[in-house]
Design a protein around this motif. Structure first.
Motif, PDB file in Angstrom:
ATOM      1  N   ASN A   1       0.823  -1.202   0.000  1.00 26.45           N
ATOM      2  CA  ASN A   1       0.000   0.000   0.000  1.00 26.45           C
ATOM      3  C   ASN A   1       0.860   1.257   0.000  1.00 26.45           C
ATOM      4  OD1 ASN A   1      -2.220  -1.715   0.230  1.00 26.45           O
ATOM      5  ND2 ASN A   1      -2.243  -1.577   2.464  1.00 26.45           N
TER       6      ASN A   1
ATOM      7  N   ASP B   1      -5.566  -6.885  -2.508  1.00 29.34           N
ATOM      8  CA  ASP B   1      -5.689  -5.572  -3.110  1.00 29.34           C
ATOM      9  C   ASP B   1      -4.576  -4.653  -2.621  1.00 29.34           C
ATOM     10  OD1 ASP B   1      -7.943  -6.418  -4.375  1.00 29.34           O
ATOM     11  OD2 ASP B   1      -9.355  -5.348  -3.085  1.00 29.34           O
TER      12      ASP B   1
ATOM     13  N   THR C   1      -3.780  -0.724  -1.930  1.00 27.31           N
ATOM     14  CA  THR C   1      -4.545   0.492  -1.692  1.00 27.31           C
ATOM     15  C   THR C   1      -3.654   1.718  -1.731  1.00 27.31           C
ATOM     16  OG1 THR C   1      -6.168  -0.690  -0.321  1.00 27.31           O
ATOM     17  CG2 THR C   1      -6.056   1.697  -0.062  1.00 27.31           C
TER      18      THR C   1
ATOM     19  N   ASP D   1      -3.920   5.353  -0.400  1.00 26.49           N
ATOM     20  CA  ASP D   1      -4.744   6.109   0.547  1.00 26.49           C
ATOM     21  C   ASP D   1      -3.999   7.385   0.911  1.00 26.49           C
ATOM     22  OD1 ASP D   1      -6.641   6.899   2.368  1.00 26.49           O
ATOM     23  OD2 ASP D   1      -6.212   5.324   3.842  1.00 26.49           O
TER      24      ASP D   1
ATOM     25  N   VAL E   1      -6.684  -0.201  -5.562  1.00 26.48           N
ATOM     26  CA  VAL E   1      -7.824   0.543  -5.021  1.00 26.48           C
ATOM     27  C   VAL E   1      -7.345   1.924  -4.608  1.00 26.48           C
ATOM     28  CG1 VAL E   1      -9.601   0.652  -3.243  1.00 26.48           C
ATOM     29  CG2 VAL E   1      -8.952  -1.565  -4.200  1.00 26.48           C
TER      30      VAL E   1
ATOM     31  N   SER F   1      -8.491   5.020  -2.589  1.00 30.72           N
ATOM     32  CA  SER F   1      -9.521   5.208  -1.571  1.00 30.72           C
ATOM     33  C   SER F   1     -10.601   6.173  -2.051  1.00 30.72           C
ATOM     34  CB  SER F   1      -8.901   5.725  -0.264  1.00 30.72           C
ATOM     35  OG  SER F   1      -8.065   4.744   0.303  1.00 30.72           O
TER      36      SER F   1
END
Length: 284
Positions: free
Chosen positions: A167, A192, A194, A196, A217, A219
């Motif tokens: 991430n 996944d 992410t 963010d 992904v 956010s």
């Protein structure tokens, strides 16, 4: 087919699911990870990280004046390089380095500099920065797990940052500067990945490449601003928004997603959008 875009344009790209009967065999493998050892920076101002005696196997105390025990070697692939407030002198990464993790702790005020031509590889113990300044050079930085910035300043390499299987988190504190480099989100995993951030984050060029069938992904409510080229390869990118200010390439291996891509430019010449999305539907 390339198309010149000279006004703000928004497009969404999704893919259709094909349902087929398959036989699925799942193997669960529990890896046996050895716990990484922490080595603490104790060098003089701007000393070299490749020198073993600039590191201690125990955390120093009292302004780096007591408690140190010299390491027998500089940090390697089984070690976490720690920069803490007790020894807040600057450090020079003067030779290629491959470590399990990097921790720049809150209260550390030094500058860690990546020398020209020197590569940095960080393993599964993450890059975690709560203080200090990292000054990227011109060569590759390779993150093999999570990148977390909560304090201090991170200036990326002007070369390529490869970020695999982890991430990107920058939600509170700290300053991220892209330095006009390329940030490649890639890796092979089943989880996944992410991104963010605190509402928005600005990158130079960005490439999304997935090699293990997992999703990226962004956010919900977050925007990734890409000032350089945006390239999407075999990736699914869900939620959030990408604001593309440079050329955009969606390759035939791209697997769609729900992310909104806003293509905007006020510059001359107009940017180019290249779509080779195979059988996927792309709506403008």
């Amino acid at each position: 087919m390339p198309a010149c875009v000279s006004r703000a344009t928004t497009f969404y790209y999704r893919y259709f699911f094909i349902v087929a009967a398959v036989s699925l065999v799942v193997f669960f493998v529990v890896p046996n990870f050895a716990e990484a050892a922490s080595l603490y920076w104790t060098g003089d101002v701007s000393a070299n990280t490749s020198v073993a005696t600039n590191w201690s196997i125990v955390a120093p105390t009292v302004d780096c004046s007591t408690g140190m025990v010299d390491a027998s070697a500089a940090p390697g692939s089984g070690d976490i390089a720690v920069f803490d407030s007790e020894c807040d002198t600057s450090a020079t990464i003067n030779a290629n380095i491959n470590v399990a993790g990097v921790s720049m702790e809150s209260g550390y005020s030094g500058v860690v500099t990546q020398s020209s031509g020197v590569t940095i590889t960080v393993g599964s113990s993450d890059w975690i920065q709560a203080g200090g300044t990292f000054s990227g050079g011109n060569s590759t930085v390779d993150f093999n797990r999570h990148f977390t910035l909560s304090g201090g300043i991170y200036t990326a390499t002007s070369g390529t940052t490869t970020h695999g299987r982890g991430n990107f988190t920058h939600t509170t504190g700290g300053t991220f500067t892209h330095n006009s480099g390329l940030w490649t989100f890639d890796g092979a995993d089943t989880s996944d990945v992410t991104v963010d951030v605190n509402t928005s984050e600005t990158f130079g060029a960005v490439t999304f490449t997935a090699a293990g069938g997992f999703n990226f992904v962004i956010s919900t409510g977050d925007t990734i601003v890409v000032t350089g080229a945006l390239t999407v390869n075999n990736s699914i990118i869900n939620t959030g928004t990408i604001e593309a200010q440079g050329d955009v390439t969606i390759n035939s291996t791209a697997d769609g997603g729900t992310t909104t891509i806003n293509v905007t430019t006020n510059s001359t010449p107009a940017i180019t959008v290249t779509l080779t999305a195979g059988g996927k539907a792309i709506n403008f």
